[in-house]
Design a protein around this motif. Structure first.
Motif, PDB file in Angstrom:
ATOM      1  N   ASP A  50       0.847  -1.193   0.000  1.00  0.00           N
ATOM      2  CA  ASP A  50       0.000   0.000   0.000  1.00  0.00           C
ATOM      3  C   ASP A  50       0.883   1.243   0.000  1.00  0.00           C
ATOM      4  O   ASP A  50       1.290   1.738   1.047  1.00  0.00           O
ATOM      5  N   LYS A  83      -0.120   3.762  10.215  1.00  0.00           N
ATOM      6  CA  LYS A  83      -1.302   4.488  10.647  1.00  0.00           C
ATOM      7  C   LYS A  83      -0.913   5.926  10.988  1.00  0.00           C
ATOM      8  O   LYS A  83       0.023   6.162  11.753  1.00  0.00           O
ATOM      9  N   ALA A 135      -8.615  -1.847   5.008  1.00  0.00           N
ATOM     10  CA  ALA A 135     -10.078  -1.763   5.060  1.00  0.00           C
ATOM     11  C   ALA A 135     -10.697  -2.499   3.885  1.00  0.00           C
ATOM     12  O   ALA A 135     -11.755  -3.129   4.019  1.00  0.00           O
ATOM     13  N   THR A 173      -5.206   2.717   3.421  1.00  0.00           N
ATOM     14  CA  THR A 173      -6.433   2.041   3.873  1.00  0.00           C
ATOM     15  C   THR A 173      -6.715   0.735   3.124  1.00  0.00           C
ATOM     16  O   THR A 173      -7.849   0.278   3.081  1.00  0.00           O
ATOM     17  N   ALA A 190      -6.880  -1.340   9.321  1.00  0.00           N
ATOM     18  CA  ALA A 190      -7.829  -0.682   8.422  1.00  0.00           C
ATOM     19  C   ALA A 190      -7.336   0.684   7.974  1.00  0.00           C
ATOM     20  O   ALA A 190      -7.637   1.139   6.870  1.00  0.00           O
ATOM     21  N   ARG A 191      -6.569   1.363   8.823  1.00  0.00           N
ATOM     22  CA  ARG A 191      -6.004   2.661   8.463  1.00  0.00           C
ATOM     23  C   ARG A 191      -4.477   2.641   8.509  1.00  0.00           C
ATOM     24  O   ARG A 191      -3.846   3.689   8.658  1.00  0.00           O
ATOM     25  N   GLY A 192      -3.915   1.456   8.376  1.00  0.00           N
ATOM     26  CA  GLY A 192      -2.470   1.311   8.380  1.00  0.00           C
ATOM     27  C   GLY A 192      -1.973   0.556   9.600  1.00  0.00           C
ATOM     28  O   GLY A 192      -2.727   0.274  10.539  1.00  0.00           O
ATOM     29  N   SER A 196      -3.095   8.007   2.556  1.00  0.00           N
ATOM     30  CA  SER A 196      -4.296   7.345   3.060  1.00  0.00           C
ATOM     31  C   SER A 196      -4.140   5.835   2.946  1.00  0.00           C
ATOM     32  O   SER A 196      -4.732   5.199   2.068  1.00  0.00           O
ATOM     33  N   ASP A 245      -9.488  -5.289  10.351  1.00  0.00           N
ATOM     34  CA  ASP A 245      -9.721  -4.140  11.228  1.00  0.00           C
ATOM     35  C   ASP A 245      -8.437  -3.637  11.878  1.00  0.00           C
ATOM     36  O   ASP A 245      -8.270  -2.435  12.077  1.00  0.00           O
TER      37      ASP A 245
END
Length: 304
Positions: A36, A104, A46, A43, A54-56, A41, A51
């Motif tokens: 990623d 994150k 996600a 994500t 989900a944001r790193g 961002s 979970d």
């Protein structure tokens, strides 16, 4: 094989299509690493419904690795860690799929230095020895992520590797023009790549386009007033001519994905159980399978 996913505009369906492509590749028996590089961002977790990331990653993600804070970035086994039961259960008939998330709270890099470039190249080289396909989801536009990818793949240690670039765009005038500019424009992929040591001809041969959320003109026409149906058909032809004149025509096309309500309402991996339950359309799953096949098919990548 190294596969870089990019787009000039956000909302092109790049990340959700790339995640689905990675999933279909692992279903076909290919071990896949998913990086990623959407640094502003991160994500992808996600999309795979994990979970915990989900944001790193809470620590040791790609941001930390590229900055030299850790020796190797944290990886997450998608099938083992996903919160989606149906995705976990597909592990028995799939190869390995490992997500390498960003950190994150990590942000887009403002600059790229030589240390980051060499760490990126080392990581890609190591991963390709373990995985058959390494998918790198880049930030949209002329980002630090794109520069990092171009500079790393120009280094001697990666020049002999198979590298493929997927440029995503929706089926609209603005997206077609943006995608063409990202590749052929004054500060586009080809020019910047040449400045960092790539051969422009070879680089262009490694680029293919993916049209996302393409509506069915025939289906729309059946539900439309005759005047509107005629207008829709005319606009579709206009877009085809525009794509061709901007070097995004059929010969440069990897494939298309149809409009899919599931992806419009909830970006996710489309599983066969979604199709069997009549939640997702079969054409969508078929499109991802075809993209995976064409990505690996050398004939698709012959000079055009």
């Amino acid at each position: 094989m190294l596969v870089f996913s990019t787009s000039d505009k956000g909302g092109a369906g790049r990340s959700v299509t790339s995640c689905n492509l990675a999933y279909r590749l692992c279903l076909s028996g290919k071990d896949v690493a998913y990086l990623d590089f959407t640094f502003g961002s991160p994500t992808a977790g996600a999309l795979f419904e994990i979970d915990d990331v989900a944001r790193g990653a809470t620590s040791g993600g790609l941001h930390s690795y590229l900055l030299g804070s850790v020796g190797f970035p944290a990886g997450v086994d998608v099938h083992a860690m996903t919160d989606r039961a149906a995705l976990r259960s597909s592990a028995s008939r799939a190869a390995k799929l490992v997500l390498f998330p960003g950190d994150k709270g990590g942000a887009e890099f403002l600059t790229v230095n030589d240390g980051m470039v060499h760490r990126c190249a080392d990581l890609l080289s190591q991963l390709e020895r373990t995985f058959e396909v390494v998918v790198v989801d880049l930030s949209a536009g002329r980002s630090a992520a794109l520069e990092l990818a171009l500079r790393a793949t120009a280094l001697p240690q990666l020049r002999a590797h198979t590298v493929r670039w997927l440029v995503f765009h929706r089926w609209s005038r603005q997206h077609i023009l943006a995608a063409a500019g990202l590749v052929h424009g004054p500060n586009g992929l080809l020019r910047v790549g040449r400045e960092w040591g790539h051969d422009a001809v070879c680089l262009l041969e490694s680029v293919r386009y993916v049209r996302t959320a393409v509506p069915s003109v025939a289906a729309l026409s059946m539900m439309s007033h005759p005047a509107q149906a005629a207008w829709l058909a005319e606009q579709d032809e206009v877009l085809k001519r525009l794509a061709s004149s901007n070097r995004l025509g059929a010969s440069a096309l990897l494939g298309t994905t149809p409009v899919e309500p599931v992806l419009q309402w909830r970006e996710q991996v489309i599983l066969d159980v979604d199709v069997d339950a009549h939640i997702a359309n079969p054409a969508t799953a078929d499109a991802f399978v075809e993209l995976a096949h064409r990505l690996l098919d050398d004939g698709t990548w012959e000079s055009f």
